[in-house]
Design a protein around this motif. Structure first.
Motif, PDB file in Angstrom:
ATOM      1  N   GLY A   1      14.572 -66.685  55.829  1.00  0.00           N
ATOM      2  CA  GLY A   1      15.261 -67.947  56.037  1.00  0.00           C
ATOM      3  C   GLY A   1      15.949 -68.411  54.764  1.00  0.00           C
ATOM      4  N   CYS A   2      16.756 -67.526  54.187  1.00  0.00           N
ATOM      5  CA  CYS A   2      17.382 -67.796  52.896  1.00  0.00           C
ATOM      6  C   CYS A   2      18.521 -68.803  53.008  1.00  0.00           C
TER       7      CYS A   2
ATOM      8  N   SER B   1      20.702 -60.882  62.469  1.00  0.00           N
ATOM      9  CA  SER B   1      19.952 -62.103  62.761  1.00  0.00           C
ATOM     10  C   SER B   1      19.390 -62.089  64.182  1.00  0.00           C
ATOM     11  N   ARG B   2      20.136 -61.564  65.111  1.00  0.00           N
ATOM     12  CA  ARG B   2      19.698 -61.571  66.518  1.00  0.00           C
ATOM     13  C   ARG B   2      18.501 -60.656  66.757  1.00  0.00           C
ATOM     14  N   THR B   3      18.276 -59.693  65.863  1.00  0.00           N
ATOM     15  CA  THR B   3      17.187 -58.725  66.084  1.00  0.00           C
ATOM     16  C   THR B   3      16.074 -58.828  65.040  1.00  0.00           C
ATOM     17  N   THR B   4      16.185 -59.807  64.128  1.00  0.00           N
ATOM     18  CA  THR B   4      15.189 -59.960  63.069  1.00  0.00           C
ATOM     19  C   THR B   4      14.488 -61.303  63.206  1.00  0.00           C
ATOM     20  N   PRO B   5      13.189 -61.331  63.387  1.00  0.00           N
ATOM     21  CA  PRO B   5      12.488 -62.616  63.505  1.00  0.00           C
ATOM     22  C   PRO B   5      12.395 -63.331  62.165  1.00  0.00           C
ATOM     23  N   ASN B   6      12.348 -64.653  62.235  1.00  0.00           N
ATOM     24  CA  ASN B   6      12.175 -65.482  61.041  1.00  0.00           C
ATOM     25  C   ASN B   6      10.678 -65.639  60.788  1.00  0.00           C
ATOM     26  N   LEU B   7      10.206 -65.056  59.677  1.00  0.00           N
ATOM     27  CA  LEU B   7       8.770 -64.996  59.394  1.00  0.00           C
ATOM     28  C   LEU B   7       8.292 -66.068  58.428  1.00  0.00           C
ATOM     29  N   CYS B   8       9.223 -66.732  57.733  1.00  0.00           N
ATOM     30  CA  CYS B   8       8.832 -67.682  56.685  1.00  0.00           C
ATOM     31  C   CYS B   8       9.547 -69.015  56.865  1.00  0.00           C
TER      32      CYS B   8
ATOM     33  N   GLU C   1       0.134 -67.575  57.660  1.00  0.00           N
ATOM     34  CA  GLU C   1       0.860 -68.809  57.937  1.00  0.00           C
ATOM     35  C   GLU C   1       2.111 -68.883  57.067  1.00  0.00           C
ATOM     36  N   VAL C   2       2.013 -68.364  55.840  1.00  0.00           N
ATOM     37  CA  VAL C   2       3.176 -68.326  54.949  1.00  0.00           C
ATOM     38  C   VAL C   2       4.118 -67.199  55.371  1.00  0.00           C
ATOM     39  N   ILE C   3       3.575 -66.026  55.683  1.00  0.00           N
ATOM     40  CA  ILE C   3       4.367 -64.895  56.199  1.00  0.00           C
ATOM     41  C   ILE C   3       3.801 -64.580  57.574  1.00  0.00           C
ATOM     42  N   ARG C   4       4.476 -65.045  58.586  1.00  0.00           N
ATOM     43  CA  ARG C   4       3.983 -64.864  59.945  1.00  0.00           C
ATOM     44  C   ARG C   4       4.039 -63.388  60.357  1.00  0.00           C
ATOM     45  N   PRO C   5       3.136 -62.940  61.233  1.00  0.00           N
ATOM     46  CA  PRO C   5       3.209 -61.577  61.753  1.00  0.00           C
ATOM     47  C   PRO C   5       4.394 -61.412  62.696  1.00  0.00           C
ATOM     48  N   MET C   6       4.832 -60.190  62.862  1.00  0.00           N
ATOM     49  CA  MET C   6       5.979 -59.911  63.723  1.00  0.00           C
ATOM     50  C   MET C   6       5.747 -60.403  65.155  1.00  0.00           C
ATOM     51  N   GLY C   7       4.498 -60.375  65.596  1.00  0.00           N
ATOM     52  CA  GLY C   7       4.199 -60.801  66.965  1.00  0.00           C
ATOM     53  C   GLY C   7       4.111 -62.305  67.141  1.00  0.00           C
ATOM     54  N   ASP C   8       4.144 -63.064  66.038  1.00  0.00           N
ATOM     55  CA  ASP C   8       4.041 -64.520  66.114  1.00  0.00           C
ATOM     56  C   ASP C   8       4.949 -65.161  65.069  1.00  0.00           C
ATOM     57  N   PRO C   9       6.272 -64.917  65.149  1.00  0.00           N
ATOM     58  CA  PRO C   9       7.188 -65.441  64.132  1.00  0.00           C
ATOM     59  C   PRO C   9       7.448 -66.928  64.336  1.00  0.00           C
ATOM     60  N   TYR C  10       8.057 -67.538  63.337  1.00  0.00           N
ATOM     61  CA  TYR C  10       8.505 -68.921  63.515  1.00  0.00           C
ATOM     62  C   TYR C  10       9.598 -68.995  64.571  1.00  0.00           C
ATOM     63  N   SER C  11      10.442 -67.976  64.624  1.00  0.00           N
ATOM     64  CA  SER C  11      11.438 -67.865  65.693  1.00  0.00           C
ATOM     65  C   SER C  11      11.791 -66.403  65.856  1.00  0.00           C
ATOM     66  N   VAL C  12      12.264 -66.049  67.036  1.00  0.00           N
ATOM     67  CA  VAL C  12      12.543 -64.635  67.320  1.00  0.00           C
ATOM     68  C   VAL C  12      13.842 -64.182  66.669  1.00  0.00           C
TER      69      VAL C  12
ATOM     70  N   CYS D   1      31.745 -69.540  60.915  1.00  0.00           N
ATOM     71  CA  CYS D   1      31.080 -70.511  60.049  1.00  0.00           C
ATOM     72  C   CYS D   1      29.594 -70.192  60.095  1.00  0.00           C
ATOM     73  N   VAL D   2      28.818 -70.868  59.251  1.00  0.00           N
ATOM     74  CA  VAL D   2      27.427 -70.473  59.066  1.00  0.00           C
ATOM     75  C   VAL D   2      26.510 -71.688  59.123  1.00  0.00           C
ATOM     76  N   VAL D   3      25.302 -71.487  59.676  1.00  0.00           N
ATOM     77  CA  VAL D   3      24.287 -72.539  59.702  1.00  0.00           C
ATOM     78  C   VAL D   3      22.922 -71.903  59.449  1.00  0.00           C
ATOM     79  N   LYS D   4      22.073 -72.601  58.688  1.00  0.00           N
ATOM     80  CA  LYS D   4      20.699 -72.160  58.462  1.00  0.00           C
ATOM     81  C   LYS D   4      19.870 -72.658  59.640  1.00  0.00           C
ATOM     82  N   GLN D   5      19.846 -71.861  60.723  1.00  0.00           N
ATOM     83  CA  GLN D   5      19.244 -72.340  61.962  1.00  0.00           C
ATOM     84  C   GLN D   5      17.733 -72.541  61.844  1.00  0.00           C
ATOM     85  N   SER D   6      17.101 -71.868  60.891  1.00  0.00           N
ATOM     86  CA  SER D   6      15.660 -72.045  60.711  1.00  0.00           C
ATOM     87  C   SER D   6      15.309 -73.430  60.189  1.00  0.00           C
TER      88      SER D   6
END
Length: 555
Positions: free
Chosen positions: A265-266, A294-301, A360-371, A387-392
């Motif tokens: 989530g940079c 982005s569409r295939t990488t979960p947000n882990l942090c 909780e800081v680095i979520r597992p792939m099976g339980d990300p903050y978002s898919v 254009c760009v947005v930090k959707q996390s």
């Protein structure tokens, strides 16, 4: 050795004479000469301690048989440059940093380079120079600041920025804000959240041009000094094996960098900096690639500003190797990519026994903050080139919203309206003529986004601009709208009262005005010519590319 161009041979006697004048011995001249670019200054909190980091790097070079030769470069503190004319110089400084290092390392042909950095534009500028020069090189940062504390809660620079809005709203006293000022930034180092500096320092690991730990080991720890010594020793190993930056930076590193970017989530500024960096290696990184990954990488942090954690928490939880180990468990990384360790990414992770120690800081792939990843790329009639947005860092209520345009021709005018209570729930603040050419300089706008949050409007107001945002920005802040207003982009045609539809999951940004009406407005449109007194900014306006291409100088 490249350095023989100025140290060896009969005709180089004058050169050696000049080097003797610096205090060097013949024995030192006979060894590989390693340029150490030290970005230390007494202005930037992330750089005030870089002399100590640089001494450690030089110790490492000497231990490994080289002769270190230190030289400086400039740096802008984005926090101090924010919300005034100085911010127009921040992004352009990236080009000057890359150019200055190229000049120094070509005029004085070093055999290798170590680049000592930390903050926002200095990191990408140094990475650009590494790839442009393509001699054995390594980058090492000064490390992140510790998080602060206020009333029993963690705090950072963003807490202070948002405090300004709270004071304006009456939710905080000026005295309490004064207390917060002194406690939010308690140490040297790059500001403690996943802002631009830390984003780029972390991604330097993912690219493979920095040692493991570069992005997360806190600035004030002895481990940071040891890492600097290791960087000095390792550059000698790279020289011995003739491993160069362009051997490391390939299409595989591009994919790895963007994948880690999305997981962490940079900052949205990575969408400007990574294309500029990879362009120096002849590699094309488009907005479409960001969005595909982005569409295939979960947000882990969820690090600040998206969540409560800071870089010291990420370091404790496993750091960037931990994040990459989690991503590689599902085959999302190119593990055979080469790195500055001389080994592949996969070999590095195995050697470190990389793993997550706090899920909780680095979520597992099976339980990300978002898919999906932390950044989304939007298109539509308001941003044909993207254009760009930090959707996390966007509240769920703002992921899809139609609102009423409130148009401003500068950041200052928008901030005055926000803090003056003239922006209401349901408004869409449009700040234009702040792009690479229109600004010129494409200012970061942490002040208006923080003011929106501080005024309690973070779940009710969107902000759209052809400028850019700090990595500390949170909320429905949509930047880099391209083409920018100055070059005739549709954002220049928006009027107060227009309806704008934001659909982040649908990757869409639409101005709900008929094509016929837009064509009529286009006929009467003229670029807003702001007075530009700086010769440097006039040059930047002439040569800067679109934000969709990284806002780099044309070539």
């Amino acid at each position: 050795m490249r350095s023989k161009l100025m140290t060896h041979g009969l005709e180089k006697a004058p050169h050696r004479s000049l080097m003797f004048a610096t205090g060097l011995t013949r024995e030192e001249m006979a060894r590989p000469l390693v340029g150490i670019c030290n970005a230390a200054n007494e202005i930037i909190p992330g750089h005030v301690h870089l002399d100590a980091i640089t001494r450690a790097v030089k110790d490492g070079v000497r231990m490994a048989g080289g002769t270190p030769m230190e030289f400086p470069t400039i740096g802008v503190c984005d926090g101090l440059a924010m919300n005034h004319e100085g911010m127009k110089f921040s992004l352009p400084s990236r080009e000057l940093i890359a150019d200055s290092i190229e000049i120094m390392a070509t005029a004085h042909p070093f055999d290798a380079l170590v680049l000592v950095t930390n903050c926002d534009k200095i990191v990408p500028g140094m990475l650009m120079a590494m790839l442009r020069l393509n001699i054995p090189a390594i980058i090492v940062s000064g490390g992140p600041m510790l998080a602060g504390s206020h009333k029993g809660k963690t705090a950072d620079l963003i807490t202070v920025f948002e405090g300004v809005g709270k004071v304006s709203r009456g939710d905080m006293s000026e005295a309490e804000l004064g207390e917060l000022e002194t406690s939010a930034c308690p140490s040297c180092g790059s500001c403690s959240g996943m802002f631009t500096a830390n984003s780029m320092n972390c991604l330097s690991e993912a690219i493979g041009l920095a040692l493991p730990g570069n992005g997360t080991i806190p600035a004030v720890t002895s481990a940071r000094i040891r890492l600097a010594k290791q960087a000095g020793m390792q550059v000698m190993e790279l020289l011995a094996k003739n491993i160069r930056p362009r051997d490391i930076v390939t299409k595989k590193s591009v994919a790895n960098a963007v994948t880690v970017d999305m997981a962490l989530g940079c900052s949205t500024n990575t969408v400007l900096h990574l294309p500029a960096v990879f362009a120096e290696a002849g590699l094309d990184l488009t907005l479409d690639i960001f969005d595909e990954i982005s569409r295939t990488t979960p947000n882990l942090c969820h690090l600040s500003p998206a969540g409560p954690h800071h870089l010291e928490d990420l370091d404790r939880a496993g750091g960037i190797p931990g994040v990459m180990a989690e991503l590689s468990s599902q085959g999302l990384l190119q593990l055979d990519a080469l790195t500055v360790t001389g080994k592949t990414l996969g070999e590095n992770l195995d050697a470190l026994d990389a793993r997550v120690t706090d899920d909780e800081v680095i979520r597992p792939m099976g339980d990300p903050y978002s898919v999906e990843g932390g950044i989304a790329i939007l298109h539509g009639n308001l941003a044909p080139d993207g254009c760009v947005v930090k959707q996390s860092a966007v509240a769920p209520e703002m992921m899809q919203r139609t609102g009423t345009a409130r148009v401003f021709e500068s950041e200052e005018d928008a901030v005055s309206a926000i803090l003056g209570g003239r922006i209401q729930a349901g408004d869409v603040v449009v700040i234009r003529n702040e792009g690479p050419k229109g600004g010129p300089g494409m200012r970061e706008m942490l002040t208006p986004t923080s003011a929106i949050a501080g005024m309690g409007l973070g779940k009710d107001v969107a902000l759209i601009t052809d400028g850019r945002f700090s990595g500390g920005t949170r909320g429905a802040a949509i930047g880099h709208v391209s083409p920018e207003a100055y070059e005739g982009g549709p954002i220049g045609l928006v009027k107060d009262g227009d309806q704008i539809k934001v659909d982040i999951p649908g990757r869409s940004l639409e101005l709900l005005v008929s094509p016929e009406e837009l064509a009529k407005r286009q006929q009467n449109w003229k670029p807003l010519e702001k007075e530009v007194t700086s010769p440097f900014l006039r040059r930047y306006r002439r040569h800067a590319s679109s934000a969709a291409k990284g806002a780099v100088f044309d070539r």
